[in-house]
Design an enzyme around this catalytic site. Sequence first.
Site: not given
Ligand code: NDP
Length: 778
Positions: A189, A243, A263, A297, A391
């Site tokens: 996804k 996280t 990750e 990240c 973050e």
């Molecule tokens: P998320 O952790 O919410 O999203 C990462 C992925 O997980 C997306 O595909 C998201 O879907 C999906 N997801 C969200 N909720 C669930 C769940 N309950 N079960 C399974 N999958 C889920 O990050 P965000 O995109 O919302 O970003 C929020 C914050 O996270 C950022 O501001 C940043 O601080 C951090 N972040 C960190 C990253 C890293 O690599 N360390 C990368 C991205 C974000 P969808 O986005 O389609 O809703």
Amino acid sequence: MNVQDIFDSMDYGPAPESAAEALAWLDSHKRKFGHWIDGAWTKPAKLSDSRNPATGETLAKVSQGGQRDVENAVRAARKAQKSWGKDAKSRARILYALARLVQKQSRLFAVLESLDNGKPIRESRDIDIPLVARHFYYHAGMAQLMDDELPDREALGVAGQIIPWNFPLLMLAWKVAPALAMGNTVVLKPAEYTSLTALLFADLSREAGVPPGVLNIVTGDGATGQLIVDHPDIDKIAFTGSTTVGRKIRSATAGSGKELTLELGGKSPYIVFDDADLDSAIEGLVDAIWFNQGQVCCAGSRLLVQEGIAETFYARLRARMDKLRLGDPLDKCIDVGAVVDPVQLKTITDLVSGSAGDVYHADAPLPETGCYYPPTLITGLTPSDSLMQEEIFGPVLVGTTFRTPVEAVELANNTRYGLAATVWTENVNLALDIAPKLAAGVVWVNATNLFDAAAGFGGVRESGFGREGGWEGLFAYTKPRRALKKLEKIKAVAAPAKPETPDIDRTAKLYIGGKQARPDGGYSQAIWSPKGKLLGHAGLANRKDLRNAVEAMNAAKGWGKTTGHLRAQILYYLGENLSARSDEFARRLDDMSGKRGGKAEVDAAIDRLFTWAAWADKHDGRAKGVPIRGIALAMNEPVGKIGAFAPDDSPLLGLVSVIAPAMAMGNRIAVMASEPYPLAATDFYQVLDTSDVPAGVVNILTGSHQDLAGQMAGHLDIDAVWSFSSSDLSATIEREAAGNLKRMWVNNGRVRDWSMPDADAFLAAATAIKTIWVPYGE
Ligand code: NDP
């Protein structure tokens, strides 16, 4: 503008990349996409917009995956896995074709990525897409070598993969390439904001000959992700993202038997010593925090600069910030593009506007429309300020100063994360002294944001666990070939009707911090032989005893810094001293079991100690051949403090098989002895006492595994928990571990064969790989 004006200003003109081809591809799908399942598109349904963050325009509509879509995708993946998992060499050819395809369509991918995500085309073209191709080439090679190099391992099965929006195609490559190489099939996804390059990849995968069902892409938001996480027929979840969501996934998968790698986020320190080449350090910092608008990240988002040069450094940094060019991501002359979405822009704006620090925004013109945020530096914050800890995931750097290398390390490690770190100094001794002390999975010396398929990437602490890239990344997509039988609960011998008591009472205590300790709760259990003889009493440890054991492990911190040679000597000495008391231990084991296998078990335990003494100085790291002028060192570091539940069967051999690898790799351990047969472990104190094992390195508790499972897994100061208990603990441990995201190794109710050391598995569990990048040359 005439030639004279250009010479006067020496400014860049616009150099826009055409979006025509990418838009034509979207048009060829009528700008509406279904899911890619079983090698075909589903009918678009429940559509949401995928927008260009630089303009706000809708690029296409993507489908929201529901229960049925996930079900169909998992079913297709399961069906395809059987034949996909069989022939590694033909997988290698398909991965090679995918790598070629990414190269042949590199500009199309790069433009579409920049349109969808807002990142500058310079980055998508020169960094993201080349790394994607490299990842598929590298893993084509891994598939080719699998049968020869990993003969004892096979695919896990179906992998559910969930990726974020910051490096949409690169994260897909990091997930898909190793999974497919090892014979798994995939349901992936992408993030809701940035699904388009994953869909282009799926579309093109047909041309590389990927069989139907091997790669399935289901689009949608977090709810779709959750459906994948919860699906019972998925063998592994690989997640990159925040996280917070990582923690939810840890809890949701608890006890399901699914493998998990996370990750997660970071707040990575960027340390500049006063002897650093400041021009390079400033250019590095531009890369560390303004690459991809800081939505990285491992962004170097926390600047730690040595006090003597701080003012100069800040002044030069502000001057450099003012020169950064923000604008149309498709313009090849811009440095900083658009933030991914208005929601993310608001998050960044809100976080910064409430800051108590000294906020400096780059004096660089912002485009009038679109999601833009200026490069920002915030100084004057205390180390505990939320902006120093959390973050921000935007182009915002926080900075503070330090005086000494010790203080730099303390400040660097003063967060709950542990993803990456950067060190700038011209003194190689200092750099290589500091790098191992940083709580991080990746350290860059005099460079930043270097990535390669051959070098493992991943974090420690709340930045998650597991590595992506290199040989270490393959471990997460394979399992041993042998099938393990179900483990039945082993019960203690019940009290007899006519007990036989010893002449002299023998009371076994707990062993904490190198001393025997009475159980805090003041409860003990009687241990009977099958013949009705009272063999002794063992204490019932409670959470306070566990707390004391953790304190003892903390006090024994120095063990992790000892040499492998010293640890080997101590393990040999343990073997020697156990051998001197071999008859006594054999008798004890025979008494507890009512059988006559004690002598063989003691011999095997001595042999096991010798095996781990042998390994103590031989689990070498690697120097990775990465395509830069430099090397990436993969160092095996101890995990830290391990809480363990020893197996209930093999009360001595099992105990030793758990303690010895932990010790050999420099960890400290608090182990719950076999619950029904604890007395071999309590006798073992005396062997520990006479073998120069420093106090606190090994702590032995006795009592109910069930009662302590939640406490052990939930303890925020324990770094990993292993369970080989015959009690049903796996779900409790995995759920409770979500708190500090500690590393888990549970048996999921399966038998382990203690007659073999299973060195690969124990070495992997007892160490964390840190990748240290050291470029060289002038
Ligand atoms: P998320 O952790 O919410 O999203 C990462 C992925 O997980 C997306 O595909 C998201 O879907 C999906 N997801 C969200 N909720 C669930 C769940 N309950 N079960 C399974 N999958 C889920 O990050 P965000 O995109 O919302 O970003 C929020 C914050 O996270 C950022 O501001 C940043 O601080 C951090 N972040 C960190 C990253 C890293 O690599 N360390 C990368 C991205 C974000 P969808 O986005 O389609 O809703």
